[in-house]
Design a protein around this motif. Structure first.
Motif, PDB file in Angstrom:
ATOM      1  N   ILE A  27       1.167  20.451  -9.633  1.00 29.52           N
ATOM      2  CA  ILE A  27       0.105  19.506  -9.277  1.00 29.52           C
ATOM      3  C   ILE A  27       0.481  18.128  -9.795  1.00 29.52           C
ATOM      4  O   ILE A  27       0.741  17.963 -10.996  1.00 29.52           O
ATOM      5  CB  ILE A  27      -1.264  19.914  -9.863  1.00 29.52           C
ATOM      6  N   ALA A  28       0.521  17.145  -8.902  1.00 27.46           N
ATOM      7  CA  ALA A  28       0.636  15.745  -9.310  1.00 27.46           C
ATOM      8  C   ALA A  28      -0.763  15.148  -9.262  1.00 27.46           C
ATOM      9  O   ALA A  28      -1.390  15.081  -8.196  1.00 27.46           O
ATOM     10  CB  ALA A  28       1.571  14.979  -8.384  1.00 27.46           C
ATOM     11  N   SER A  29      -1.264  14.746 -10.411  1.00 26.11           N
ATOM     12  CA  SER A  29      -2.619  14.229 -10.515  1.00 26.11           C
ATOM     13  C   SER A  29      -2.599  12.708 -10.521  1.00 26.11           C
ATOM     14  O   SER A  29      -1.925  12.086 -11.346  1.00 26.11           O
ATOM     15  CB  SER A  29      -3.276  14.748 -11.805  1.00 26.11           C
ATOM     16  N   GLY A  30      -3.343  12.115  -9.595  1.00 26.60           N
ATOM     17  CA  GLY A  30      -3.397  10.664  -9.580  1.00 26.60           C
ATOM     18  C   GLY A  30      -4.194  10.153  -8.404  1.00 26.60           C
ATOM     19  O   GLY A  30      -4.388  10.858  -7.407  1.00 26.60           O
ATOM     20  N   GLU A  31      -4.646   8.931  -8.517  1.00 18.75           N
ATOM     21  CA  GLU A  31      -5.358   8.302  -7.425  1.00 18.75           C
ATOM     22  C   GLU A  31      -4.528   7.174  -6.836  1.00 18.75           C
ATOM     23  O   GLU A  31      -3.671   6.614  -7.506  1.00 18.75           O
ATOM     24  CB  GLU A  31      -6.733   7.822  -7.902  1.00 18.75           C
ATOM     25  N   LEU A  32      -4.777   6.870  -5.590  1.00 18.60           N
ATOM     26  CA  LEU A  32      -3.999   5.848  -4.898  1.00 18.60           C
ATOM     27  C   LEU A  32      -4.633   4.478  -5.160  1.00 18.60           C
ATOM     28  O   LEU A  32      -5.073   4.209  -6.272  1.00 18.60           O
ATOM     29  CB  LEU A  32      -3.893   6.211  -3.420  1.00 18.60           C
ATOM     30  N   SER A  33      -4.678   3.615  -4.199  1.00 19.29           N
ATOM     31  CA  SER A  33      -5.177   2.269  -4.448  1.00 19.29           C
ATOM     32  C   SER A  33      -6.628   2.283  -4.929  1.00 19.29           C
ATOM     33  O   SER A  33      -7.460   3.039  -4.425  1.00 19.29           O
ATOM     34  CB  SER A  33      -5.076   1.428  -3.178  1.00 19.29           C
ATOM     35  N   HIS A  34      -6.920   1.422  -5.907  1.00 20.31           N
ATOM     36  CA  HIS A  34      -8.289   1.227  -6.392  1.00 20.31           C
ATOM     37  C   HIS A  34      -8.907  -0.043  -5.788  1.00 20.31           C
ATOM     38  O   HIS A  34      -9.898  -0.562  -6.297  1.00 20.31           O
ATOM     39  CB  HIS A  34      -8.295   1.091  -7.916  1.00 20.31           C
ATOM     40  N   ARG A  35      -8.315  -0.519  -4.667  1.00 19.16           N
ATOM     41  CA  ARG A  35      -8.758  -1.802  -4.108  1.00 19.16           C
ATOM     42  C   ARG A  35      -8.944  -1.712  -2.593  1.00 19.16           C
ATOM     43  O   ARG A  35      -8.524  -2.584  -1.848  1.00 19.16           O
ATOM     44  CB  ARG A  35      -7.745  -2.903  -4.451  1.00 19.16           C
ATOM     45  N   LEU A  36      -9.620  -0.662  -2.163  1.00 22.05           N
ATOM     46  CA  LEU A  36      -9.752  -0.416  -0.729  1.00 22.05           C
ATOM     47  C   LEU A  36     -11.003  -1.039  -0.113  1.00 22.05           C
ATOM     48  O   LEU A  36     -11.099  -1.133   1.106  1.00 22.05           O
ATOM     49  CB  LEU A  36      -9.752   1.100  -0.468  1.00 22.05           C
ATOM     50  N   LYS A  37     -11.955  -1.436  -0.950  1.00 16.60           N
ATOM     51  CA  LYS A  37     -13.189  -2.044  -0.459  1.00 16.60           C
ATOM     52  C   LYS A  37     -13.613  -3.171  -1.396  1.00 16.60           C
ATOM     53  O   LYS A  37     -13.199  -3.211  -2.559  1.00 16.60           O
ATOM     54  CB  LYS A  37     -14.312  -0.992  -0.378  1.00 16.60           C
ATOM     55  N   LYS A  38     -14.474  -4.043  -0.901  1.00 18.72           N
ATOM     56  CA  LYS A  38     -14.965  -5.125  -1.746  1.00 18.72           C
ATOM     57  C   LYS A  38     -15.760  -4.596  -2.932  1.00 18.72           C
ATOM     58  O   LYS A  38     -15.832  -5.240  -3.977  1.00 18.72           O
ATOM     59  CB  LYS A  38     -15.827  -6.086  -0.913  1.00 18.72           C
ATOM     60  N   SER A  39     -16.359  -3.425  -2.752  1.00 15.91           N
ATOM     61  CA  SER A  39     -17.148  -2.827  -3.834  1.00 15.91           C
ATOM     62  C   SER A  39     -16.298  -2.001  -4.799  1.00 15.91           C
ATOM     63  O   SER A  39     -16.825  -1.393  -5.733  1.00 15.91           O
ATOM     64  CB  SER A  39     -18.227  -1.924  -3.224  1.00 15.91           C
ATOM     65  N   ALA A  40     -14.988  -1.951  -4.591  1.00 12.92           N
ATOM     66  CA  ALA A  40     -14.102  -1.138  -5.431  1.00 12.92           C
ATOM     67  C   ALA A  40     -14.065  -1.675  -6.856  1.00 12.92           C
ATOM     68  O   ALA A  40     -14.306  -2.862  -7.092  1.00 12.92           O
ATOM     69  CB  ALA A  40     -12.691  -1.128  -4.846  1.00 12.92           C
ATOM     70  N   PRO A  41     -13.754  -0.811  -7.821  1.00 14.18           N
ATOM     71  CA  PRO A  41     -13.727  -1.236  -9.231  1.00 14.18           C
ATOM     72  C   PRO A  41     -12.807  -2.424  -9.485  1.00 14.18           C
ATOM     73  O   PRO A  41     -13.102  -3.270 -10.334  1.00 14.18           O
ATOM     74  CB  PRO A  41     -13.217   0.015  -9.953  1.00 14.18           C
ATOM     75  N   ALA A  42     -11.695  -2.503  -8.760  1.00 12.44           N
ATOM     76  CA  ALA A  42     -10.734  -3.582  -8.987  1.00 12.44           C
ATOM     77  C   ALA A  42     -10.800  -4.660  -7.911  1.00 12.44           C
ATOM     78  O   ALA A  42      -9.924  -5.514  -7.827  1.00 12.44           O
ATOM     79  CB  ALA A  42      -9.319  -3.005  -9.052  1.00 12.44           C
ATOM     80  N   GLY A  43     -11.873  -4.636  -7.088  1.00 11.29           N
ATOM     81  CA  GLY A  43     -11.968  -5.600  -6.005  1.00 11.29           C
ATOM     82  C   GLY A  43     -11.147  -5.174  -4.801  1.00 11.29           C
ATOM     83  O   GLY A  43     -10.554  -4.098  -4.786  1.00 11.29           O
ATOM     84  N   TYR A  44     -11.103  -6.009  -3.787  1.00 14.22           N
ATOM     85  CA  TYR A  44     -10.467  -5.641  -2.516  1.00 14.22           C
ATOM     86  C   TYR A  44      -9.093  -6.275  -2.362  1.00 14.22           C
ATOM     87  O   TYR A  44      -8.887  -7.440  -2.732  1.00 14.22           O
ATOM     88  CB  TYR A  44     -11.353  -6.077  -1.348  1.00 14.22           C
ATOM     89  N   SER A  45      -8.171  -5.507  -1.809  1.00 15.04           N
ATOM     90  CA  SER A  45      -6.878  -6.037  -1.380  1.00 15.04           C
ATOM     91  C   SER A  45      -6.543  -5.443  -0.024  1.00 15.04           C
ATOM     92  O   SER A  45      -6.609  -4.220   0.157  1.00 15.04           O
ATOM     93  CB  SER A  45      -5.764  -5.671  -2.371  1.00 15.04           C
TER      94      SER A  45
END
Length: 276
Positions: free
Chosen positions: A169-187
């Motif tokens: 199992i590789a545990s991880g999430e992809l981009s954290h910037r997929l929407k304007k409401s995302a934790p890290a903002g949008y890109s």
């Protein structure tokens, strides 16, 4: 023998006591974990080797956790009730450390009883029906992406030769910037990155190298936390026959939650890899 391989997210929202009503939004991802659990049962998996970028490790090397008992708990997220324990596979972890090339992919043994959330969340969600399964937690390092690919490649032979039935199992999430409401903002680059990861993870021959060669500015801009773990996984699987299936992809919270299965194929080609 490697019998199964997966990429999973590790969002705390997936734990009902933490996510509460928000957990329902990730119901499809939760169902995908149930599919993984069923695969573990069907394939009679003995040991899960889980790769996390959130486990504590020295900067210039990788680590394998050899604790005999591993605690899955989520007190850091305010949840004091959800918890479980799993046995560590000290034998396999030690064997990996003995057989690894220390020059290209240094590996240290650690003893951490409490698992990081990158390991604990996927394990909690996929092992409730198989509590006798053993675990080898592996941590990523601060080394470059090529080192992570080399590390995975170095592990392959030992895992293939093992008499145990092993799931990765590789545990991880992809981009954290997929929407304007995302934790890290949008890109706008976030979706491009996620699509490339999904595409390259489906390439048994060159997928790992393609991820290693991704543009550095793209990676920095998308705010990801799963790339290195996925590269290690693809290093382990490089050249082995598998067919990828996206069990679920959700981005409801602006974060790319990918759940993917690499279904292992053609035992003859795996045996040929052992002889190479």
């Amino acid at each position: 023998m490697i019998k199964a391989a997966f990429i999973t997210p590790h969002s705390p929202i997936l734990i009902p006591a933490i996510g509460k009503a928000n957990s329902l939004i990730l119901a499809k991802t939760a169902s995908a974990f149930k599919e993984i659990e069923q695969r573990l049962i069907e394939k009679e998996i003995d040991t899960i080797v889980i790769i996390s970028s959130h486990a504590a490790t020295p900067e210039k090397c990788f680590a394998a956790n050899v604790a005999p008992e591993l605690e899955l708990k989520f007190e850091n997220f305010g949840d004091y009730s959800t918890k479980s324990k799993l046995a560590g596979d000290m034998e396999l972890a030690t064997l990996l450390s003995e057989n690894i090339s220390t020059d290209n992919a240094p590996l240290r043994l650690t003893t951490e009883i409490s698992l990081d959330h990158g390991s604990a969340i996927p394990l909690y969600l996929s092992t409730s029906a198989k509590p006798d399964i053993k675990i080898v937690p592996l941590s990523c390092s601060e080394l470059n992406r090529q080192a992570h690919l080399d590390f995975g490649r170095t592990l392959q032979k030992t895992l293939l030769e093992s008499q145990k039935k092993i799931a990765l199992i590789a545990s991880g999430e992809l981009s954290h910037r997929l929407k304007k409401s995302a934790p890290a903002g949008y890109s706008p680059k976030g979706a491009k990155f996620d699509n490339k990861v999904i595409e390259y993870a489906s390439d048994p021959e060159k997928g790992g190298e393609k991820l290693v060669n991704l543009d550095d500015t793209l990676i920095k801009d998308v705010s990801e936390c799963g790339l290195r773990a996925i590269i290690v996984l693809l290093g382990i699987l490089q050249g082995l026959p598998y067919e990828s299936h996206t069990l679920c992809y959700q981005n409801d919270f602006g974060v790319g939650h990918l759940t993917m299965e690499m279904e292992m194929l053609d035992n003859k080609r795996i045996k040929d890899a052992l002889l190479a």
